[in-house]
Design a protein around this motif. Structure first.
Motif, PDB file in Angstrom:
ATOM      1  N   GLU A 132       0.801  -1.222   0.000  1.00 23.18           N
ATOM      2  CA  GLU A 132       0.000   0.000   0.000  1.00 23.18           C
ATOM      3  C   GLU A 132       0.838   1.277   0.000  1.00 23.18           C
ATOM      4  O   GLU A 132       0.430   2.281  -0.566  1.00 23.18           O
ATOM      5  CB  GLU A 132      -0.952   0.006   1.203  1.00 23.18           C
ATOM      6  CG  GLU A 132      -2.108  -0.949   1.034  1.00 23.18           C
ATOM      7  CD  GLU A 132      -2.967  -0.627  -0.171  1.00 23.18           C
ATOM      8  OE1 GLU A 132      -3.335   0.551  -0.374  1.00 23.18           O
ATOM      9  OE2 GLU A 132      -3.265  -1.567  -0.930  1.00 23.18           O
ATOM     10  N   ILE A 133       1.987   1.237   0.636  1.00 21.83           N
ATOM     11  CA  ILE A 133       2.775   2.471   0.768  1.00 21.83           C
ATOM     12  C   ILE A 133       3.662   2.723  -0.444  1.00 21.83           C
ATOM     13  O   ILE A 133       3.726   3.847  -0.944  1.00 21.83           O
ATOM     14  CB  ILE A 133       3.608   2.428   2.070  1.00 21.83           C
ATOM     15  CG1 ILE A 133       2.659   2.520   3.264  1.00 21.83           C
ATOM     16  CG2 ILE A 133       4.634   3.545   2.108  1.00 21.83           C
ATOM     17  CD1 ILE A 133       3.324   2.324   4.598  1.00 21.83           C
ATOM     18  N   THR A 134       4.339   1.697  -0.943  1.00 24.20           N
ATOM     19  CA  THR A 134       5.296   1.943  -2.027  1.00 24.20           C
ATOM     20  C   THR A 134       4.663   2.455  -3.320  1.00 24.20           C
ATOM     21  O   THR A 134       5.244   3.362  -3.925  1.00 24.20           O
ATOM     22  CB  THR A 134       6.144   0.694  -2.327  1.00 24.20           C
ATOM     23  OG1 THR A 134       5.298  -0.404  -2.588  1.00 24.20           O
ATOM     24  CG2 THR A 134       7.081   0.390  -1.182  1.00 24.20           C
ATOM     25  N   PRO A 135       3.520   1.958  -3.783  1.00 27.92           N
ATOM     26  CA  PRO A 135       2.985   2.531  -5.021  1.00 27.92           C
ATOM     27  C   PRO A 135       2.571   3.998  -4.874  1.00 27.92           C
ATOM     28  O   PRO A 135       2.620   4.750  -5.847  1.00 27.92           O
ATOM     29  CB  PRO A 135       1.756   1.672  -5.339  1.00 27.92           C
ATOM     30  CG  PRO A 135       1.884   0.456  -4.542  1.00 27.92           C
ATOM     31  CD  PRO A 135       2.719   0.807  -3.357  1.00 27.92           C
ATOM     32  N   ARG A 136       2.204   4.397  -3.677  1.00 26.95           N
ATOM     33  CA  ARG A 136       1.738   5.768  -3.470  1.00 26.95           C
ATOM     34  C   ARG A 136       2.873   6.756  -3.226  1.00 26.95           C
ATOM     35  O   ARG A 136       2.844   7.870  -3.746  1.00 26.95           O
ATOM     36  CB  ARG A 136       0.770   5.802  -2.295  1.00 26.95           C
ATOM     37  CG  ARG A 136      -0.550   5.143  -2.610  1.00 26.95           C
ATOM     38  CD  ARG A 136      -1.526   5.332  -1.456  1.00 26.95           C
ATOM     39  NE  ARG A 136      -2.852   4.886  -1.829  1.00 26.95           N
ATOM     40  CZ  ARG A 136      -3.335   3.678  -1.575  1.00 26.95           C
ATOM     41  NH1 ARG A 136      -2.602   2.816  -0.947  1.00 26.95           N
ATOM     42  NH2 ARG A 136      -4.559   3.350  -1.951  1.00 26.95           N
ATOM     43  N   PHE A 137       3.838   6.357  -2.412  1.00 27.59           N
ATOM     44  CA  PHE A 137       4.861   7.307  -1.980  1.00 27.59           C
ATOM     45  C   PHE A 137       6.248   7.049  -2.549  1.00 27.59           C
ATOM     46  O   PHE A 137       7.078   7.954  -2.558  1.00 27.59           O
ATOM     47  CB  PHE A 137       4.934   7.331  -0.450  1.00 27.59           C
ATOM     48  CG  PHE A 137       3.637   7.714   0.195  1.00 27.59           C
ATOM     49  CD1 PHE A 137       3.132   8.994   0.050  1.00 27.59           C
ATOM     50  CD2 PHE A 137       2.909   6.794   0.921  1.00 27.59           C
ATOM     51  CE1 PHE A 137       1.930   9.354   0.626  1.00 27.59           C
ATOM     52  CE2 PHE A 137       1.699   7.134   1.501  1.00 27.59           C
ATOM     53  CZ  PHE A 137       1.209   8.430   1.353  1.00 27.59           C
ATOM     54  N   MET A 138       6.522   5.826  -2.984  1.00 31.39           N
ATOM     55  CA  MET A 138       7.818   5.484  -3.567  1.00 31.39           C
ATOM     56  C   MET A 138       7.595   4.621  -4.814  1.00 31.39           C
ATOM     57  O   MET A 138       7.922   3.430  -4.807  1.00 31.39           O
ATOM     58  CB  MET A 138       8.666   4.723  -2.543  1.00 31.39           C
ATOM     59  CG  MET A 138       8.982   5.500  -1.309  1.00 31.39           C
ATOM     60  SD  MET A 138       9.859   4.517  -0.094  1.00 31.39           S
ATOM     61  CE  MET A 138       8.567   3.490   0.540  1.00 31.39           C
TER      62      MET A 138
END
Length: 141
Positions: free
Chosen positions: A61-67
């Motif tokens: 959930e975090i990597t596609p959005r923020f990295m």
């Protein structure tokens, strides 16, 4: 990835993971505190599987959005498949363990049975999200 479809999957996976880890910890504590043996490896594995899924959910959930440069579709598929495999192995192993017990009664037995059931539902959730991710990857989405 289809953020609108995957977020409800992730929320359900997280909630079921919390339930599985609570039930597994309860059974493991009973074995460690009230018996002369350590907790079975089947129960211990179902403590590991939700911990791995929490880390996976964070990455998914975090990597596609923020990295986005650290996010790769095949890494997503690999994490989905690993979680599917871990929950399948965990609920089958615990079910077989419970089935081979000479007696199973009381609250710890009910917790172990509920643990196997919630792990099976977690397996279904991870299987569904794995299929969605695989379809997105291989259809060019």
């Amino acid at each position: 990835m289809a953020f609108g479809l995957m977020l409800p999957f992730r929320i359900a996976q997280f909630v079921f993971g919390v339930v599985v880890i609570i039930l597994s910890s309860s059974v493991a504590h009973w074995y460690n505190a009230d018996t002369l043996t350590s907790s079975p490896s089947q129960v211990n594995f179902l403590i590991f599987a939700p911990l791995f899924s929490f880390i996976s959910i964070a990455y998914l959930e975090i990597t596609p959005r923020f990295m986005p440069r650290a996010s790769h579709p095949y890494a997503h598929l690999a994490l989905e498949a690993l979680n599917t495999l871990f929950y399948f192995a965990g609920f089958v192993a615990l079910s077989v363990f419970i089935g081979k017990l000479l007696f199973c009664r009381g609250s710890v037995c009910a917790a172990a049975r509920a643990d196997a059931a919630f792990a099976a539902f977690s397996w279904l959730l991870w299987t569904g999200s794995s299929v969605v991710v695989a379809l997105q990857i291989f259809k060019g989405g």
